[in-house]
Design a protein around this motif. Sequence first.
Motif, short mmCIF file in Angstrom:
data_model
loop_
_atom_site.label_atom_id
_atom_site.label_comp_id
_atom_site.label_asym_id
_atom_site.label_seq_id
_atom_site.Cartn_x
_atom_site.Cartn_y
_atom_site.Cartn_z
N LEU A 8 15.31 -7.51 15.55
CA LEU A 8 15.86 -6.34 16.22
C LEU A 8 16.82 -5.59 15.30
CD1 LEU A 8 16.81 -7.97 19.66
CD2 LEU A 8 14.77 -6.59 19.16
N ASP A 9 16.52 -4.34 15.04
CA ASP A 9 17.51 -3.45 14.45
C ASP A 9 18.67 -3.33 15.46
OD1 ASP A 9 18.60 -1.34 12.78
OD2 ASP A 9 17.87 0.06 14.31
N ILE A 10 19.83 -2.92 14.99
CA ILE A 10 20.98 -2.78 15.91
C ILE A 10 21.12 -1.35 16.42
CG2 ILE A 10 23.48 -2.95 16.18
CD1 ILE A 10 23.51 -5.28 14.24
N ILE A 223 7.53 -9.96 15.78
CA ILE A 223 7.62 -8.68 16.47
C ILE A 223 8.88 -7.99 15.96
CG2 ILE A 223 7.77 -7.51 18.72
CD1 ILE A 223 6.70 -10.12 19.99
N ALA A 224 8.77 -6.73 15.59
CA ALA A 224 9.92 -5.99 15.06
C ALA A 224 10.16 -4.74 15.88
CB ALA A 224 9.69 -5.62 13.60
N PHE A 225 11.44 -4.48 16.20
CA PHE A 225 11.86 -3.30 16.95
C PHE A 225 12.75 -2.45 16.05
CE2 PHE A 225 10.62 -6.13 20.25
CZ PHE A 225 10.44 -5.41 21.43
N VAL A 242 7.30 -2.22 17.06
CA VAL A 242 7.69 -1.46 18.25
C VAL A 242 8.72 -0.40 17.85
CG1 VAL A 242 8.61 -1.56 20.59
CG2 VAL A 242 7.34 -3.52 19.66
N ALA A 243 8.39 0.85 18.09
CA ALA A 243 9.33 1.95 17.86
C ALA A 243 10.01 2.30 19.18
CB ALA A 243 8.61 3.17 17.30
N MET A 244 11.29 2.51 19.12
CA MET A 244 12.03 2.91 20.31
C MET A 244 11.64 4.33 20.72
SD MET A 244 13.66 0.14 20.69
CE MET A 244 14.72 0.57 22.09
N GLY A 245 11.82 4.64 21.99
CA GLY A 245 11.52 5.98 22.48
C GLY A 245 12.35 7.05 21.80
N ASN A 246 13.52 6.67 21.28
CA ASN A 246 14.40 7.59 20.57
C ASN A 246 14.17 7.58 19.06
OD1 ASN A 246 15.84 4.93 21.44
ND2 ASN A 246 16.75 5.44 19.46
N VAL A 267 14.42 -2.35 24.80
CA VAL A 267 14.17 -3.72 24.34
C VAL A 267 13.91 -4.64 25.52
CG1 VAL A 267 15.29 -5.74 23.28
CG2 VAL A 267 15.41 -3.50 22.15
N TYR A 268 14.73 -4.55 26.54
CA TYR A 268 14.58 -5.42 27.71
C TYR A 268 13.21 -5.21 28.37
CZ TYR A 268 15.31 -7.36 32.39
OH TYR A 268 15.18 -8.07 33.56
N TYR A 269 12.85 -3.98 28.64
CA TYR A 269 11.60 -3.73 29.36
C TYR A 269 10.37 -4.01 28.51
CZ TYR A 269 14.45 -1.92 33.09
OH TYR A 269 15.37 -1.83 34.12
#
Length: 286
Positions: A8-10, A223-225, A242-246, A267-269
Amino acid sequence: MDKKLIFLDIDGTLVAAMAKPSLLAAEAVCKARENGHKVFLCTGRNMPIIGSDILDIGFDGVIASAGGHIEVEEKVIFDRLLSEEVIQECLSIFHAYGIFCRIESPEGIFTDPQMERLLRTAKPDQTNSELIRMQREIEVGIPILPYKEYPQNGAYKICFTSTTLEAVERAKGYLEDRFSFVVHPYGGSRNCFNGEIIWRGVDKGKGMERVCQHYGAELEDTIAFGDSMNDYEMMVCAGVSVAMGNACSELKQMADVVCKSVEEDGVYYEFQRMGLIHSYLEERIE
């Protein structure tokens, strides 16, 4: 392997820029670990500015300084600095083009005074979580020291800001053969362009590889976010990216999945959707 290694990126991923982790973000990490998955921070921040509010959630390890420093279960497994000779060479190139710098070392963060002044007036694109984070660090009083106090013992990376894109491109011509030279999204911004350099071969993706080697795991089980272009190598290496919506558009285009934004507890969902954790209702049924 049923159990996953999750990275997870911060900023812009686990938390909004310099904000505290939400209850759902913390719950996602804790529940995933309870279910036997391993969860790691994978961040551009250096260790001195990863706050206790984040570390206290509990992680299996940290890839910090964009891959320059790696700790697994509180043991350092990798640490590589740019030599001071290289740091000074890079600074001379940046300064020759009027570019302001920030040095991130084991001792802390040291910056040109002009950089802070530029950050205070910058109007960042909303997908540029790195620039927003640096602005928030000033607002909340993160201890950032003047360059004159830099101990000159080497550093993990150099971040830069410039008032012109032309200066950035000219410096890039001198440095991109040896360094990963990242320019963060600037959208319609015209007064501040920012990025960072680190050694080629020392990046978040290589950090993931080193963690997998430590555990004897395969990259296909990762898995990477992420949300920004300094997450690119991490996303390329991951079994699932996984790319964040933002996230910036470039990262969304190459990711396997685009989840909800950090403000929406993406991340949670996404952990739920992937079956890494169960929903409250599912837990009650069990």
